[in-house]
Design a protein around this motif. Structure first.
Motif, PDB file in Angstrom:
ATOM      1  N   TYR A 147       1.084  -1.230   0.258  1.00 41.15           N
ATOM      2  CA  TYR A 147       0.110   0.917   0.209  1.00 41.15           C
ATOM      3  C   TYR A 147       0.756   1.008   0.027  1.00 41.15           C
ATOM      4  CZ  TYR A 147      -4.093   3.500   0.716  1.00 41.15           C
ATOM      5  OH  TYR A 147      -4.610   3.835   1.253  1.00 41.15           O
ATOM      6  N   GLU A 148       1.493   0.773   1.221  1.00 42.90           N
ATOM      7  CA  GLU A 148       3.180   2.358   0.873  1.00 42.90           C
ATOM      8  C   GLU A 148       3.142   2.536   0.008  1.00 42.90           C
ATOM      9  OE1 GLU A 148       2.234   5.151   2.429  1.00 42.90           O
ATOM     10  OE2 GLU A 148       0.873   3.925   4.692  1.00 42.90           O
ATOM     11  N   ALA A 149       3.936   1.372  -0.420  1.00 39.63           N
ATOM     12  CA  ALA A 149       4.958   1.718  -1.841  1.00 39.63           C
ATOM     13  C   ALA A 149       4.061   2.003  -3.403  1.00 39.63           C
ATOM     14  CB  ALA A 149       5.811   0.302  -2.320  1.00 39.63           C
ATOM     15  N   SER A 150       3.071   1.920  -2.777  1.00 39.05           N
ATOM     16  CA  SER A 150       2.177   2.090  -4.154  1.00 39.05           C
ATOM     17  C   SER A 150       1.775   3.403  -4.078  1.00 39.05           C
ATOM     18  CB  SER A 150       0.990   1.498  -4.222  1.00 39.05           C
ATOM     19  OG  SER A 150       0.656   0.286  -4.519  1.00 39.05           O
ATOM     20  N   ASP A 151       1.967   3.929  -2.957  1.00 42.10           N
ATOM     21  CA  ASP A 151       1.867   6.153  -2.792  1.00 42.10           C
ATOM     22  C   ASP A 151       2.785   6.150  -2.758  1.00 42.10           C
ATOM     23  OD1 ASP A 151      -1.519   5.563  -2.291  1.00 42.10           O
ATOM     24  OD2 ASP A 151      -0.474   6.188   0.249  1.00 42.10           O
ATOM     25  N   LEU A 152       4.212   5.453  -2.619  1.00 39.15           N
ATOM     26  CA  LEU A 152       5.339   6.127  -2.923  1.00 39.15           C
ATOM     27  C   LEU A 152       5.191   6.567  -4.504  1.00 39.15           C
ATOM     28  CD1 LEU A 152       8.614   7.654  -2.393  1.00 39.15           C
ATOM     29  CD2 LEU A 152       8.769   5.029  -2.455  1.00 39.15           C
ATOM     30  N   ILE A 153       5.209   5.722  -5.544  1.00 47.29           N
ATOM     31  CA  ILE A 153       4.897   5.505  -6.924  1.00 47.29           C
ATOM     32  C   ILE A 153       4.166   6.288  -7.494  1.00 47.29           C
ATOM     33  CG2 ILE A 153       4.861   4.263  -8.834  1.00 47.29           C
ATOM     34  CD1 ILE A 153       6.913   3.260  -7.909  1.00 47.29           C
ATOM     35  N   TYR A 154       2.893   6.524  -6.714  1.00 50.20           N
ATOM     36  CA  TYR A 154       1.505   7.514  -7.073  1.00 50.20           C
ATOM     37  C   TYR A 154       2.859   8.816  -7.637  1.00 50.20           C
ATOM     38  CZ  TYR A 154      -1.900  10.614  -6.601  1.00 50.20           C
ATOM     39  OH  TYR A 154      -2.654  11.938  -7.585  1.00 50.20           O
ATOM     40  N   HIS A 155       3.001   9.123  -6.240  1.00 53.07           N
ATOM     41  CA  HIS A 155       3.799  11.019  -5.613  1.00 53.07           C
ATOM     42  C   HIS A 155       5.397  10.500  -6.759  1.00 53.07           C
ATOM     43  CE1 HIS A 155       0.458  10.527  -2.232  1.00 53.07           C
ATOM     44  NE2 HIS A 155       0.134  11.894  -2.598  1.00 53.07           N
ATOM     45  N   LEU A 156       5.522   9.979  -6.538  1.00 55.61           N
ATOM     46  CA  LEU A 156       6.434  10.261  -7.685  1.00 55.61           C
ATOM     47  C   LEU A 156       6.235  10.711  -9.119  1.00 55.61           C
ATOM     48  CD1 LEU A 156      10.172   9.772  -8.160  1.00 55.61           C
ATOM     49  CD2 LEU A 156       9.385   7.492  -8.709  1.00 55.61           C
ATOM     50  N   ILE A 157       5.510   9.695  -9.458  1.00 58.32           N
ATOM     51  CA  ILE A 157       4.932  10.082 -10.804  1.00 58.32           C
ATOM     52  C   ILE A 157       4.415  10.827 -11.138  1.00 58.32           C
ATOM     53  CG2 ILE A 157       3.368   9.270 -12.743  1.00 58.32           C
ATOM     54  CD1 ILE A 157       3.816   6.156 -11.683  1.00 58.32           C
ATOM     55  N   VAL A 158       3.603  12.313 -10.338  1.00 55.36           N
ATOM     56  CA  VAL A 158       3.076  13.134  -9.947  1.00 55.36           C
ATOM     57  C   VAL A 158       4.283  14.493 -10.387  1.00 55.36           C
ATOM     58  CG1 VAL A 158       2.231  14.790  -8.706  1.00 55.36           C
ATOM     59  CG2 VAL A 158       0.887  12.654  -9.136  1.00 55.36           C
ATOM     60  N   LEU A 159       5.523  13.850  -9.630  1.00 55.43           N
ATOM     61  CA  LEU A 159       6.482  14.948  -9.109  1.00 55.43           C
ATOM     62  C   LEU A 159       7.240  15.399 -10.349  1.00 55.43           C
ATOM     63  CD1 LEU A 159       8.168  16.700  -7.311  1.00 55.43           C
ATOM     64  CD2 LEU A 159       9.801  14.896  -6.912  1.00 55.43           C
ATOM     65  N   LEU A 160       6.914  13.588 -10.919  1.00 54.22           N
ATOM     66  CA  LEU A 160       7.906  13.525 -12.446  1.00 54.22           C
ATOM     67  C   LEU A 160       7.286  14.631 -13.380  1.00 54.22           C
ATOM     68  CD1 LEU A 160       8.782  10.225 -13.081  1.00 54.22           C
ATOM     69  CD2 LEU A 160      10.584  11.608 -12.767  1.00 54.22           C
ATOM     70  N   THR A 161       5.813  14.176 -13.554  1.00 57.01           N
ATOM     71  CA  THR A 161       5.009  14.781 -14.720  1.00 57.01           C
ATOM     72  C   THR A 161       5.587  16.475 -14.479  1.00 57.01           C
ATOM     73  OG1 THR A 161       3.436  12.837 -14.826  1.00 57.01           O
ATOM     74  CG2 THR A 161       2.680  14.984 -16.028  1.00 57.01           C
ATOM     75  N   SER A 162       5.393  16.664 -13.026  1.00 56.72           N
ATOM     76  CA  SER A 162       5.227  18.465 -12.887  1.00 56.72           C
ATOM     77  C   SER A 162       6.682  18.875 -13.674  1.00 56.72           C
ATOM     78  CB  SER A 162       5.687  18.431 -11.996  1.00 56.72           C
ATOM     79  OG  SER A 162       6.686  17.945 -10.751  1.00 56.72           O
ATOM     80  N   LYS A 163       7.516  17.831 -13.519  1.00 58.77           N
ATOM     81  CA  LYS A 163       9.145  18.493 -13.693  1.00 58.77           C
ATOM     82  C   LYS A 163       9.344  18.197 -15.959  1.00 58.77           C
ATOM     83  CE  LYS A 163      12.036  18.989 -11.492  1.00 58.77           C
ATOM     84  NZ  LYS A 163      12.541  20.625 -11.117  1.00 58.77           N
ATOM     85  N   GLY A 164       7.835  17.406 -16.000  1.00 60.67           N
ATOM     86  CA  GLY A 164       8.293  17.537 -17.574  1.00 60.67           C
ATOM     87  C   GLY A 164       8.737  16.226 -18.469  1.00 60.67           C
TER      88      GLY A 164
END
Length: 199
Positions: A167-184
């Motif tokens: 569950y927590e690792a999935s949250d980590l991946i999701y938020h990392l993808i959001v961060l990546l997306t924000s950086k283009g």
């Protein structure tokens, strides 16, 4: 591929489950008699016995979408066979990837779909969306969330449960993808970097 099979239990036929060698998706179920099994071994193309037409048929002989055998194995009772194969196109006569209506793609490709969805959220910024709220709060908050989720993942890994860790690792991946997306950037950029490091 030599194995002992019990063709007599069901009147000369055994179920043959076909699984994609690369994606592990179940593609279809057919039936084999001893002759179709031997022909499959000889040709490397999956050949079934048609119960309705009472004849042998090689999957793909009409459509060209053959199933090329990689491996075959019997179950514990020797009355069912699992065939790992590589399809050369859609498997179902309806044109679907599988006879069960599933897309024949690896589950890991969902990450690409997820990033596309997150990118759409960034462009449309719908109200009430958690992802929208992250983009509105800016890169510092997104980076902070990645750090928080990383800590929670570590805690679950060392002192928690397997379900909690997932569950927590999935949250980590999701938020990392959001961060990546924000950086283009995209997950593919990470994959290219990992491939570059792999020797």
């Amino acid at each position: 591929m030599k194995m002992k099979l019990d063709f007599e239990k069901m009147g000369g036929l055994i179920p043959a489950i076909v699984q994609d060698e690369n994606t592990s998706k179940v593609l279809m179920l057919g039936y084999m008699n001893e002759e179709s099994y031997n022909l499959t071994k000889q040709t490397g193309k999956v050949t079934f016995y048609s119960r309705s037409r009472q004849t042998l048929w090689t999957k793909g002989e009409t459509s060209g979408n053959y199933l090329t055998v990689v491996n075959m194995m019997a179950d514990c009772d020797h009355d069912t066979i699992l065939i790992k194969a590589i399809p050369s196109g859609p498997v179902c006569h309806t044109g679907a990837d599988t006879c069960f209506g599933e897309k024949n793609i690896e589950d890991i490709l969902f990450l690409k779909y997820l990033q596309n969805f997150i990118e759409q959220r960034r462009q449309e910024m719908p109200e009430g969306s958690y992802t929208t709220s992250l983009f509105q709060k800016g890169v510092n908050r997104m980076a902070q969330k990645v750090g928080e989720e990383a800590v929670e993942t570590v805690i679950e890994a060392t002192n928690g449960t397997e379900d909690g860790f997932i569950y927590e690792a999935s949250d980590l991946i999701y938020h990392l993808i959001v961060l990546l997306t924000s950086k283009g950037l995209r997950m593919e950029d990470l994959i290219r970097e990992l491939k570059k490091r792999h020797k």
